[in-house]
Design a protein around this motif. Structure first.
Motif, PDB file in Angstrom:
ATOM      1  N   TYR A 192       6.719  11.398  -4.738  1.00 61.29           N
ATOM      2  CA  TYR A 192       6.771  10.902  -6.112  1.00 61.29           C
ATOM      3  C   TYR A 192       6.719  12.100  -7.039  1.00 61.29           C
ATOM      4  CZ  TYR A 192       1.703  11.594  -5.686  1.00 61.29           C
ATOM      5  OH  TYR A 192       0.458  12.114  -5.465  1.00 61.29           O
TER       6      TYR A 192
ATOM      7  N   PRO B 269       7.847   5.271 -14.270  1.00 59.95           N
ATOM      8  CA  PRO B 269       6.469   5.717 -14.474  1.00 59.95           C
ATOM      9  C   PRO B 269       5.509   5.111 -13.452  1.00 59.95           C
ATOM     10  CG  PRO B 269       7.079   4.095 -16.123  1.00 59.95           C
ATOM     11  CD  PRO B 269       8.313   4.388 -15.335  1.00 59.95           C
ATOM     12  N   PHE B 270       4.407   5.805 -13.204  1.00 59.78           N
ATOM     13  CA  PHE B 270       3.415   5.320 -12.230  1.00 59.78           C
ATOM     14  C   PHE B 270       2.080   5.971 -12.536  1.00 59.78           C
ATOM     15  CE2 PHE B 270       5.305   9.144 -10.535  1.00 59.78           C
ATOM     16  CZ  PHE B 270       4.207   9.864 -10.120  1.00 59.78           C
ATOM     17  N   SER B 271       1.036   5.488 -11.906  1.00 59.02           N
ATOM     18  CA  SER B 271      -0.255   6.169 -12.070  1.00 59.02           C
ATOM     19  C   SER B 271      -0.752   6.697 -10.742  1.00 59.02           C
ATOM     20  CB  SER B 271      -1.319   5.255 -12.682  1.00 59.02           C
ATOM     21  OG  SER B 271      -0.903   3.943 -12.762  1.00 59.02           O
ATOM     22  N   ILE B 272      -1.451   7.843 -10.806  1.00 59.67           N
ATOM     23  CA  ILE B 272      -2.120   8.367  -9.627  1.00 59.67           C
ATOM     24  C   ILE B 272      -3.612   8.380  -9.918  1.00 59.67           C
ATOM     25  CG2 ILE B 272      -0.166   9.729  -8.826  1.00 59.67           C
ATOM     26  CD1 ILE B 272      -1.509  12.214  -9.833  1.00 59.67           C
TER      27      ILE B 272
ATOM     28  N   GLU C 171      -7.444   1.022   4.282  1.00 57.16           N
ATOM     29  CA  GLU C 171      -6.039   1.165   4.686  1.00 57.16           C
ATOM     30  C   GLU C 171      -5.453   2.506   4.238  1.00 57.16           C
ATOM     31  OE1 GLU C 171      -7.344  -1.740   3.994  1.00 57.16           O
ATOM     32  OE2 GLU C 171      -6.843  -2.749   5.873  1.00 57.16           O
ATOM     33  N   PHE C 172      -5.897   2.987   3.070  1.00 61.78           N
ATOM     34  CA  PHE C 172      -5.387   4.286   2.614  1.00 61.78           C
ATOM     35  C   PHE C 172      -5.875   5.406   3.536  1.00 61.78           C
ATOM     36  CE2 PHE C 172      -5.026   1.985  -1.525  1.00 61.78           C
ATOM     37  CZ  PHE C 172      -3.655   2.090  -1.625  1.00 61.78           C
TER      38      PHE C 172
ATOM     39  N   ALA D 106     -11.532  -3.649  -0.580  1.00 64.55           N
ATOM     40  CA  ALA D 106     -10.442  -4.414   0.034  1.00 64.55           C
ATOM     41  C   ALA D 106      -9.243  -3.541   0.385  1.00 64.55           C
ATOM     42  CB  ALA D 106     -10.011  -5.530  -0.915  1.00 64.55           C
ATOM     43  N   ASP D 107      -9.145  -2.333  -0.211  1.00 66.13           N
ATOM     44  CA  ASP D 107      -7.949  -1.500  -0.012  1.00 66.13           C
ATOM     45  C   ASP D 107      -8.224  -0.108   0.566  1.00 66.13           C
ATOM     46  OD1 ASP D 107      -6.353  -3.483  -1.171  1.00 66.13           O
ATOM     47  OD2 ASP D 107      -6.790  -2.730  -3.184  1.00 66.13           O
TER      48      ASP D 107
ATOM     49  N   PRO E 274       3.632  -0.091 -14.171  1.00 67.86           N
ATOM     50  CA  PRO E 274       2.760   0.248 -15.292  1.00 67.86           C
ATOM     51  C   PRO E 274       1.930  -0.959 -15.727  1.00 67.86           C
ATOM     52  CG  PRO E 274       5.031   0.908 -15.718  1.00 67.86           C
ATOM     53  CD  PRO E 274       5.055   0.068 -14.491  1.00 67.86           C
TER      54      PRO E 274
ATOM     55  N   ALA F 200      -5.721   5.984  -8.684  1.00 70.24           N
ATOM     56  CA  ALA F 200      -6.129   4.591  -8.893  1.00 70.24           C
ATOM     57  C   ALA F 200      -7.465   4.304  -8.204  1.00 70.24           C
ATOM     58  CB  ALA F 200      -5.056   3.657  -8.345  1.00 70.24           C
TER      59      ALA F 200
ATOM     60  N   GLY G 195      -0.958   7.701  -0.828  1.00 69.80           N
ATOM     61  CA  GLY G 195      -1.541   8.360  -1.996  1.00 69.80           C
ATOM     62  C   GLY G 195      -2.051   7.378  -3.026  1.00 69.80           C
ATOM     63  N   ALA G 196      -2.024   6.077  -2.722  1.00 69.02           N
ATOM     64  CA  ALA G 196      -2.508   5.042  -3.646  1.00 69.02           C
ATOM     65  C   ALA G 196      -1.821   5.140  -5.003  1.00 69.02           C
ATOM     66  CB  ALA G 196      -4.026   5.108  -3.795  1.00 69.02           C
ATOM     67  N   ILE G 197      -0.503   5.367  -4.963  1.00 67.99           N
ATOM     68  CA  ILE G 197       0.277   5.467  -6.198  1.00 67.99           C
ATOM     69  C   ILE G 197       0.569   4.057  -6.700  1.00 67.99           C
ATOM     70  CG2 ILE G 197       2.406   6.346  -7.228  1.00 67.99           C
ATOM     71  CD1 ILE G 197       0.445   8.444  -5.947  1.00 67.99           C
ATOM     72  N   VAL G 198       0.344   3.840  -7.993  1.00 65.55           N
ATOM     73  CA  VAL G 198       0.625   2.531  -8.575  1.00 65.55           C
ATOM     74  C   VAL G 198       1.922   2.646  -9.368  1.00 65.55           C
ATOM     75  CG1 VAL G 198      -0.258   0.721 -10.064  1.00 65.55           C
ATOM     76  CG2 VAL G 198      -1.836   2.074  -8.684  1.00 65.55           C
ATOM     77  N   TYR G 199       2.951   1.988  -8.883  1.00 63.18           N
ATOM     78  CA  TYR G 199       4.280   2.172  -9.470  1.00 63.18           C
ATOM     79  C   TYR G 199       4.575   1.218 -10.620  1.00 63.18           C
ATOM     80  CZ  TYR G 199       5.540   5.522  -5.911  1.00 63.18           C
ATOM     81  OH  TYR G 199       5.589   6.646  -5.133  1.00 63.18           O
TER      82      TYR G 199
ATOM     83  N   GLY H  21      -5.796  13.162  -0.331  1.00 63.92           N
ATOM     84  CA  GLY H  21      -5.799  11.733  -0.643  1.00 63.92           C
ATOM     85  C   GLY H  21      -4.599  11.320  -1.469  1.00 63.92           C
ATOM     86  N   ALA H  22      -4.167  12.210  -2.378  1.00 64.04           N
ATOM     87  CA  ALA H  22      -2.992  11.909  -3.208  1.00 64.04           C
ATOM     88  C   ALA H  22      -1.700  12.272  -2.489  1.00 64.04           C
ATOM     89  CB  ALA H  22      -3.079  12.642  -4.540  1.00 64.04           C
ATOM     90  N   ARG H  23      -1.811  12.761  -1.260  1.00 66.38           N
ATOM     91  CA  ARG H  23      -0.684  13.088  -0.382  1.00 66.38           C
ATOM     92  C   ARG H  23       0.223  14.158  -0.979  1.00 66.38           C
ATOM     93  NH1 ARG H  23      -0.377   9.088   3.418  1.00 66.38           N
ATOM     94  NH2 ARG H  23       0.807  10.620   4.569  1.00 66.38           N
TER      95      ARG H  23
ATOM     96  N   MET I 207       0.863  -1.182   0.000  1.00 67.75           N
ATOM     97  CA  MET I 207       0.000   0.000   0.000  1.00 67.75           C
ATOM     98  C   MET I 207       0.900   1.233   0.000  1.00 67.75           C
ATOM     99  SD  MET I 207      -3.350  -0.690   0.829  1.00 67.75           S
ATOM    100  CE  MET I 207      -4.162  -2.250   0.932  1.00 67.75           C
TER     101      MET I 207
END
Lengths: 105, 393
Positions: B198, B206-209, B220-221, B216-217, A30, B211, A24-28, B97-99, A21
């Motif tokens: 980040y 690269p990453f996505s914000i 925790e966030f 289930a998740d 791709p 999400a 910021g729920a960043i998905v690293y 939320g995206a910190r 986790m």
């Protein structure tokens, strides 16, 4: 059936991401959303008639998922793990080689 | 150190300059306008380098642009008031939320209708559940110091949350007062460049914000933000102490206590009205009253422990709320009373609704409140819990 081009990503995500986790729920990783197989949302499924297909690639180009790949002879292959059954392929097919049929399980 | 006679809004603008802010996205609204005008002037005069100013079409867009900028790792600032802050509401949740440690100055202004441009805390307090830290400034100096500390606290690796620095409409925003500013080198040493959690410009990773968080998740966030807020209390105290040691103005207390040691009655409140209250405390003490003042500097995270320590030692707390939650009571009163419920500290607490929409709270008003509190303590029971003090009868 042609192999999913996301296979390597799926394996990488399952191995490295797991329960991690990030703030910021960043998905690293791709392409990691491929672990969520969305084919289960489908009500109608595309049924393909190879004899009518002229290999124009319209279905392959317009599939929004994309859940259509091409085989070695450039015929479309449907990936039912991700096809949500939207029917765009059937609607756009100029030779009516794709028909949407209600899926019964 | 360079002293200047400036408004609260200019104090905020100078602080962004000294903090070497990289992106400002803002939309003008009274009484915030002169903050962003001054920043535009810095750019026009070539006084700042590497500052991208994004003129947007609304406050919602302003916060969206700040979120995008902050996600690239840039030190980001905006400012607004009242209706503008309300329009930002959705995006405030997003930033937290995206910190993303965006810093914003909200110039407290009463919500319409009826239209008002004057001081009232309900605009910012209505944003209390968005995950932003909130600091209420008493004077122009605290606006300047607050903005500098906000970047350091919000950008701290254990926090990574946005911070709102709140000042009063006109009483601070447009009133000139001496502000003791720091030298650029001092600020650079106190506030090094941001190290983002980040960065969208990190093309090798690269990453996505934004999400999807399934049942289930998601939980925790939220816990992570709750923990970061709790952690922020420690960081606020550390940074406040460091500021005091370096520059002589200590902010290590989240509730500033003024002559409360031997006080029977304490006036508790936030923002500029506490300047009047402190003045009143001095006068009342010379008249024999045993009174003190407790200025809540940080409303989020709320200094629960500091409130408990204070409540243990006093007989009565008069909570002065320049805000109101319809159908309930003053917002600070509501929170403070709730925190003490599960403790052994049970001072008599009364809520005075004061100063809404910019109505003045004078020293004489504080004296009347002190007399009322004295009577209540002698009797041992409240006349009423919520007192619309100024009401024309």
């Amino acid at each position: 059936m042609a192999e999913s081009p996301f296979k390597a990503d799926i394996e990488k995500v399952q191995k490295e991401y797991g329960e991690k986790m990030t703030p910021g729920a960043i998905v690293y990783i791709p392409g990691s959303s491929v672990v969520n197989k969305t084919g289960g949302w489908r009500v109608f499924m595309p049924k393909f008639d190879k004899d009518k297909c002229i290999r124009c690639f319209m279905c392959y180009t317009l599939c929004p998922e994309p859940a259509i790949y091409l085989d070695e002879e450039s015929y479309p292959v449907f990936d039912y793990d991700y096809c949500k059954g939207c029917g765009i392929c059937a609607n756009e097919c100029p030779t009516k080689a794709i028909e949407m049929v209600r899926e019964t399980k | 150190m360079p002293k200047k006679v400036i408004s609260g809004n200019y104090a905020a603008a100078y602080a962004t300059k000294h903090a070497r802010v990289e992106v400002v996205a803002a939309y003008p609204i009274t009484p915030q306008t002169s903050i962003i005008e001054k920043i535009a002037e810095f750019i026009a005069n070539g006084e700042v380098e590497n500052l991208e100013y994004v003129p947007v079409e609304s406050e919602h867009s302003a916060m969206a642009a700040c979120i995008g900028a902050s996600a690239t790792g840039a030190r980001t600032f905006t400012a607004t008031s009242a209706q503008g802050l309300a329009l930002m509401h959705e995006m405030l949740h997003w930033a937290a939320g995206a910190r993303l440690p965006v810093v914003m100055v909200d110039v407290n202004r009463a919500m319409a209708p009826p239209w008002s441009v004057w001081d009232d805390q309900t605009d910012s307090l209505a944003q209390r559940d968005t995950g932003w830290l909130q600091f209420y400034a008493e004077n122009n100096q605290e606006v300047y110091d607050g903005v500098l500390m906000a970047f350091k606290i919000g950008e701290h690796e254990k926090v990574n949350l946005p911070v709102m620095i709140i000042e009063s409409a006109f009483i601070l925003s447009h009133t000139y007062d001496v502000v003791d500013m720091l030298e650029q080198e001092e600020v650079d040493e106190f506030l090094p460049p941001r190290k983002p959690l980040y960065s969208l410009t990190d093309f090798d990773n690269p990453f996505s914000i934004g999400a999807l968080g399934t049942p289930a998740d998601y939980y925790e966030f939220r816990y992570k933000i709750a923990k970061a807020m709790e952690e922020a209390k420690k960081i606020i105290k550390e940074v406040g102490k460091e500021f005091g040691e370096k520059f002589g103005r200590d902010y290590s207390q989240m509730i500033e206590l003024y002559k409360t040691d031997d006080a029977d009655i304490v006036f508790m409140g936030m923002g500029s009205l506490m300047g009047t209250v402190k003045e009143a405390v001095d006068i009342l003490r010379s008249e024999g009253y045993k009174v003190g003042a407790a200025k809540v500097r940080w409303f989020r995270p709320f200094p629960r422990e500091e409130l408990y320590e204070l409540a243990k030692s006093v007989q009565g707390i008069a909570v002065l709320d320049r805000n109101f939650s319809f159908g309930q009571e003053g917002i600070l009163f509501n929170e403070a009373k709730g925190i003490l419920y599960n403790t052994d500290a049970k001072p008599i607490m009364k809520n005075y609704i004061v100063g809404l929409g910019g109505r003045d709270l004078t020293v004489n008003d504080v004296r009347k409140i002190a007399n009322n509190m004295k009577k209540i303590i002698e009797k041992g029971e409240l006349d009423k819990e919520i007192d619309w003090y100024h009401l024309k009868r």
